[in-house]
Design a protein around this motif. Structure first.
Motif, PDB file in Angstrom:
ATOM      1  N   VAL A 183       7.308  -3.426  -6.772  1.00 47.34           N
ATOM      2  CA  VAL A 183       8.467  -3.397  -5.883  1.00 47.34           C
ATOM      3  C   VAL A 183       8.104  -2.999  -4.455  1.00 47.34           C
ATOM      4  N   CYS A 184       6.962  -2.379  -4.258  1.00 43.59           N
ATOM      5  CA  CYS A 184       6.622  -1.847  -2.935  1.00 43.59           C
ATOM      6  C   CYS A 184       6.571  -2.965  -1.894  1.00 43.59           C
ATOM      7  N   PRO A 185       7.421  -2.890  -0.864  1.00 43.44           N
ATOM      8  CA  PRO A 185       7.506  -4.017   0.077  1.00 43.44           C
ATOM      9  C   PRO A 185       6.240  -4.245   0.883  1.00 43.44           C
ATOM     10  N   THR A 186       5.501  -3.182   1.162  1.00 40.53           N
ATOM     11  CA  THR A 186       4.341  -3.355   2.036  1.00 40.53           C
ATOM     12  C   THR A 186       3.031  -3.422   1.268  1.00 40.53           C
ATOM     13  N   GLY A 187       3.081  -3.165  -0.018  1.00 39.83           N
ATOM     14  CA  GLY A 187       1.836  -3.116  -0.760  1.00 39.83           C
ATOM     15  C   GLY A 187       1.131  -1.775  -0.626  1.00 39.83           C
ATOM     16  N   ALA A 188       1.841  -0.767  -0.108  1.00 45.36           N
ATOM     17  CA  ALA A 188       1.235   0.560  -0.003  1.00 45.36           C
ATOM     18  C   ALA A 188       0.897   1.102  -1.387  1.00 45.36           C
ATOM     19  N   SER A 189       1.776   0.833  -2.332  1.00 42.09           N
ATOM     20  CA  SER A 189       1.484   1.198  -3.719  1.00 42.09           C
ATOM     21  C   SER A 189       0.634   0.097  -4.307  1.00 42.09           C
ATOM     22  N   PHE A 190      -0.497   0.456  -4.832  1.00 44.78           N
ATOM     23  CA  PHE A 190      -1.344  -0.583  -5.400  1.00 44.78           C
ATOM     24  C   PHE A 190      -2.196  -0.008  -6.516  1.00 44.78           C
ATOM     25  N   LEU A 243      -2.539   3.998  -6.681  1.00 44.03           N
ATOM     26  CA  LEU A 243      -2.580   4.829  -5.478  1.00 44.03           C
ATOM     27  C   LEU A 243      -1.475   4.441  -4.506  1.00 44.03           C
ATOM     28  N   VAL A 244      -1.204   5.345  -3.555  1.00 48.85           N
ATOM     29  CA  VAL A 244      -0.333   5.005  -2.432  1.00 48.85           C
ATOM     30  C   VAL A 244      -1.179   5.095  -1.166  1.00 48.85           C
ATOM     31  N   ASP A 245      -1.213   4.015  -0.419  1.00 49.89           N
ATOM     32  CA  ASP A 245      -1.883   4.060   0.873  1.00 49.89           C
ATOM     33  C   ASP A 245      -0.921   4.710   1.866  1.00 49.89           C
ATOM     34  N   ILE A 254       0.316   2.907   5.142  1.00 49.81           N
ATOM     35  CA  ILE A 254       1.271   1.803   5.258  1.00 49.81           C
ATOM     36  C   ILE A 254       2.542   2.049   4.453  1.00 49.81           C
ATOM     37  N   CYS A 255       2.645   3.189   3.810  1.00 45.80           N
ATOM     38  CA  CYS A 255       3.903   3.523   3.131  1.00 45.80           C
ATOM     39  C   CYS A 255       4.970   3.762   4.194  1.00 45.80           C
ATOM     40  N   ILE A 256       6.109   3.070   4.062  1.00 48.35           N
ATOM     41  CA  ILE A 256       7.178   3.242   5.049  1.00 48.35           C
ATOM     42  C   ILE A 256       8.231   4.233   4.569  1.00 48.35           C
ATOM     43  N   GLY A 257       8.017   4.771   3.383  1.00 54.14           N
ATOM     44  CA  GLY A 257       8.955   5.783   2.889  1.00 54.14           C
ATOM     45  C   GLY A 257      10.289   5.224   2.431  1.00 54.14           C
ATOM     46  N   CYS A 258      10.264   4.008   1.849  1.00 58.68           N
ATOM     47  CA  CYS A 258      11.537   3.421   1.410  1.00 58.68           C
ATOM     48  C   CYS A 258      11.964   3.967   0.050  1.00 58.68           C
ATOM     49  N   ARG A 259      11.022   4.528  -0.681  1.00 55.30           N
ATOM     50  CA  ARG A 259      11.293   5.178  -1.961  1.00 55.30           C
ATOM     51  C   ARG A 259      11.712   4.219  -3.071  1.00 55.30           C
ATOM     52  N   TYR A 260      11.477   2.943  -2.836  1.00 54.93           N
ATOM     53  CA  TYR A 260      11.805   1.975  -3.883  1.00 54.93           C
ATOM     54  C   TYR A 260      10.920   2.207  -5.111  1.00 54.93           C
ATOM     55  N   CYS A 261       9.671   2.596  -4.853  1.00 53.37           N
ATOM     56  CA  CYS A 261       8.759   2.838  -5.967  1.00 53.37           C
ATOM     57  C   CYS A 261       9.259   3.976  -6.859  1.00 53.37           C
ATOM     58  N   MET A 262       9.910   4.958  -6.225  1.00 52.23           N
ATOM     59  CA  MET A 262      10.430   6.077  -7.020  1.00 52.23           C
ATOM     60  C   MET A 262      11.579   5.614  -7.905  1.00 52.23           C
ATOM     61  N   ALA A 309       7.310   9.687 -11.940  1.00 47.62           N
ATOM     62  CA  ALA A 309       5.999  10.264 -11.642  1.00 47.62           C
ATOM     63  C   ALA A 309       5.832  10.573 -10.167  1.00 47.62           C
ATOM     64  N   ARG A 310       6.729  10.088  -9.334  1.00 45.26           N
ATOM     65  CA  ARG A 310       6.462  10.145  -7.901  1.00 45.26           C
ATOM     66  C   ARG A 310       7.326  11.160  -7.171  1.00 45.26           C
ATOM     67  N   SER A 311       6.771  11.649  -6.066  1.00 47.92           N
ATOM     68  CA  SER A 311       7.488  12.602  -5.234  1.00 47.92           C
ATOM     69  C   SER A 311       7.521  12.081  -3.807  1.00 47.92           C
ATOM     70  N   THR A 354       6.420  10.051   3.339  1.00 48.89           N
ATOM     71  CA  THR A 354       5.745   9.095   2.458  1.00 48.89           C
ATOM     72  C   THR A 354       5.841   9.573   1.012  1.00 48.89           C
ATOM     73  N   VAL A 355       5.499   8.658   0.129  1.00 46.36           N
ATOM     74  CA  VAL A 355       5.601   8.957  -1.292  1.00 46.36           C
ATOM     75  C   VAL A 355       4.213   9.230  -1.852  1.00 46.36           C
ATOM     76  N   GLU A 356       4.155  10.103  -2.839  1.00 47.45           N
ATOM     77  CA  GLU A 356       2.854  10.418  -3.419  1.00 47.45           C
ATOM     78  C   GLU A 356       2.981  10.655  -4.917  1.00 47.45           C
TER      79      GLU A 356
HETATM   80  S1  SF4 Z   1       7.947   4.475  -0.521  1.00 44.74           S
HETATM   81 FE1  SF4 Z   1       6.871   3.537  -2.252  1.00 44.74          FE
HETATM   82  S2  SF4 Z   1       7.660   1.455  -2.311  1.00 44.74           S
HETATM   83 FE2  SF4 Z   1       8.152   2.258  -0.266  1.00 44.74          FE
HETATM   84  S3  SF4 Z   1       6.428   1.700   1.021  1.00 44.74           S
HETATM   85 FE3  SF4 Z   1       5.975   3.738   0.232  1.00 44.74          FE
HETATM   86  S4  SF4 Z   1       4.756   3.376  -1.598  1.00 44.74           S
HETATM   87 FE4  SF4 Z   1       5.758   1.440  -1.099  1.00 44.74          FE
END
Ligand code: SF4
Ligand code: SF4
Lengths: 411, 242
Positions: free
Chosen positions: B116-123, B131-133, B136-144, B151-153, B172-174
């Motif tokens: 779901v990660c829009p930027t590919g930060a989660s990979f 991992l989360v890069d 490039i994580c924009i903090g949208c929290r969709y991954c959470m 698992a994510r904070s 950012t998410v981690e």
């Molecule tokens: S918050 Fe999660 S889904 Fe959104 S950009 Fe960051 S890692 Fe990707």
């Protein structure tokens, strides 16, 4: 038939400027709130690691869903050839664009890293429905802008229909995309339903039309332009149909969930013992947003009063808000089911209902987005001919319908 | 991430060499065999096995070690405090039987967070570590929203006292990264080390793709389960005694 006389509003009265200033102040407050949240971090909001999407998402989804729905009015004219709706097409397209922009602003300003918007616009993960939505949203703005251009530019009028068709298809895709944001969250019981995407579409019809009716009524009464009873009657009847359809979808959604044993506890939460969510569902969504508007809109006497129609549309929007709140916040509040048959506890709030109290800055940001959308529309109707000089019944010509008439009107 | 022929040969060579030299000790040597400029390879898949029967309710050695290792010791309000690993207590609704286990990112083979990660930060790295890069994580929290394991904070406030090798940042998410910085040096994750030193020896770590590794042998011969196996994510973290 007569051609429609679209005309810019004068927009030189004190009231007009006061209105714009009022929206402007709300936008500024919203921006300040966003700045406050970003510099401090989201700990100053009501959001936490359990409820990760809060009030800004409720506002944003509300605006985005309404944006695609408000375009429905134009589609009815351009795609389905209902000539009666033709005078309304431009405003419909305009509101679609401004509401969408308003919603997107809220969404972006609520990111953890809004300064990285450029990253979101340049690096894509094409598996992500979010990434697709970025294209769907920007494309929607472009498509509707072209559609408006075809309508406003006389030479281009012949292309109104294909442009309208494209916009219509695009908006259905867009709402499906928005609904799918939740539909992809299979692990969460609230969103584990194929009905979510179609439900969003029908929600968008109702919410968008309610906004359209309210905006048109206000604009025509504030500018003193005539607005006929017949056109209002049609719009409010259509709103009634949409509201009833939303209720129907909600019913089917919960019935199918009840059918699946695995989702019983979630259903119990929303329908019976979810506290604020249960209240918002029954009182906000079903009663205020569904049953009451239906009674008002179809009541033989109330349904003819303008005030009552406006009230009905406003109630639909109150219900809309409650519905999205229940879907987004209620859906997250219900804990993930990791270990069936076990009572779970941890320091990370496993197994407990997530706590969320909307904070002032979040609400201010959301209201700022709504104000921004309305301000843009209110400004645009002054500089471009979006509104017909008259929507009086005689000018709108309610007796001619069908494609033929539309073509005649185009010519 | 694709590996070219030379890398393939190098890794293949390392597998053969270590298989010949020291069966059973392979996972650590393999990690060392990969020099830093070599791409991570999908010949490996790092995984963890949790024996819940050895995990006791009072113990939280893994959590303490993780917080220390990754610089998560800030005093933050509980509902927004990042927790990469947590102890979860389960009580059977019918029998009252109580057990506890550590929960963390399950390092799914098909990670919904990355989908779901829009930027590919989660990979997901080729060797299975998700991992989360943070750049490039924009903090949208969709991954959470998408992670089935919570698992994510999200980092809700400005951080101080971060560890240099663990980049973290507000907005950012981690999540657990299996101590990737240690694994890349040929060491095991901090939680596993702590559990084996001070805890109940409930955690095992290794390359589940290497049939000769301890973890792969145990997985092949003993019962183990994924949490929410119905989602078919083929998690890298598996549990025994559930
Ligand atoms: S918050 Fe999660 S889904 Fe959104 S950009 Fe960051 S890692 Fe990707
Ligand atoms: S457990 Fe959650 S965070 Fe970890 S890989 Fe799976 S979906 Fe992603």
């Amino acid at each position: 038939m007569k051609s429609i006389d679209f005309r810019e509003i004068e927009g030189r009265s004190l009231g007009y400027y006061a209105l714009l200033a009022f929206f402007g102040v709300l936008v500024l407050i919203g921006l300040a709130a966003a700045y406050y949240m970003e510099t401090n971090g989201h700990h100053v909001t009501g959001m936490n690691n359990q409820i990760v999407w809060g009030m800004p998402h409720v506002f944003a989804v509300f605006l985005i869903v309404s944006a695609s729905g408000v375009l429905n009015v134009a589609s009815i004219a351009s795609v389905f050839g209902r000539v009666m709706y033709k005078p309304l097409t431009r405003l419909s397209g305009l509101l679609a664009i401004t509401l969408l922009i308003g919603g997107l602003c809220v969404l972006v300003l609520d990111l953890g890293k809004p300064d990285r918007l450029i990253v979101a616009m340049t690096i894509y993960n094409f598996k992500s429905i979010f990434a697709w939505n970025i294209f769907l949203y920007t494309g929607f703005i472009a498509v509707v802008a072209i559609y408006l251009w075809m309508m406003i530019e006389r030479r281009m009028n012949v292309y109104t229909r294909p442009a309208g068709l494209l916009a219509f298809i695009w908006r259905l895709t867009l709402t499906t995309g928005t609904g799918s944001i939740f539909g992809f969250l299979i692990a969460r019981q609230a969103y584990d339903s194929a009905l979510l995407a179609p439900m969003f579409i029908i929600m968008s019809f109702a919410f968008g039309l309610a906004i359209f009716i309210l905006y048109t009524m206000s604009a025509y009464s504030l500018t003193g332009r005539p607005l006929g009873d017949e056109i209002l009657r049609r719009l409010k009847n259509l709103l009634g149909v949409f509201v009833a359809s939303v209720l129907y979808f909600v019913l089917v959604y919960h019935l199918t969930n009840l059918y699946m044993t695995a989702h019983h506890d979630f259903e119990k939460f929303i329908l019976l013992d979810g506290g604020v969510y249960t209240a918002l569902f029954w009182i906000g969504q079903v009663l205020i947003g569904g049953v009451l508007p239906l009674v008002i809109l179809y009541h033989p006497r109330l349904g003819h009063s303008r005030r009552m129609i406006a009230l009905g549309a406003a109630l639909v929007l109150v219900g809309a808000f409650c519905q999205i709140y229940v879907i987004i916040i209620g859906g997250q509040a219900f804990p993930l089911l990791l270990f069936p048959g076990k009572v779970v506890s941890s320091s990370f709030f496993d197994g407990v209902i997530g706590q969320y109290r909307p904070s002032l800055p979040e609400i201010a940001l959301g209201i700022g987005g709504v104000a921004f959308a309305l301000a843009m529309a209110t400004f645009a109707i002054k500089i471009l001919p979006f509104l017909p000089a008259s929507l009086a019944d005689a000018d709108v010509d309610p007796h001619q319908t069908g494609t033929k008439a539309t073509e005649a009107a185009h010519a | 991430m694709s590996i070219d022929r030379r890398q393939f040969l190098a890794v293949g060579g390392a597998v053969v060499a270590s298989a010949a030299l020291a069966p059973g000790m392979r996972l650590i040597e393999l990690a060392q065999a990969r020099s830093p400029d070599q791409a991570v390879s999908n010949l490996q898949r790092w995984g963890m096995l949790v024996d819940t029967t050895r995990c006791s309710e009072g113990c939280s050695a893994c959590v303490t070690a993780c917080n220390k290792e990754n610089g998560l010791e800030q005093d933050i309000r509980l509902d927004i405090r990042p927790q990469w690993i947590r102890k979860v207590t389960l009580r059977d609704e019918n029998t009252g039987y109580v057990q506890t286990l550590p929960m963390m990112c399950q390092h799914c083979e098909e990670p919904p967070c990355a989908d779901v990660c829009p930027t590919g930060a989660s990979f997901r790295r080729a060797d299975g570590i998700v991992l989360v890069d943070r750049h490039i994580c924009i903090g949208c929290r969709y991954c959470m929203m998408a992670c089935p394991y919570k698992a994510r904070s999200f980092v809700h406030e400005n951080l101080t006292d971060q560890r240099a090798e663990i980049p973290r940042g507000k907005g950012t998410v981690e999540a657990c990264n299996l101590c990737v910085h240690r694994v890349d040096e040929g060491r095991i994750p901090a939680c596993v080390e702590a559990c084996n030193a001070d805890g109940g020896k409930a955690l095992a770590f290794g390359d589940i793709n290497d049939p000769a590794s301890d973890i792969a042998k145990r997985l092949a011969t003993q019962q183990s389960a994924e949490i929410r196996a119905d989602l078919d994510l083929n998690t890298g973290v598996r549990y025994q005694g559930l």
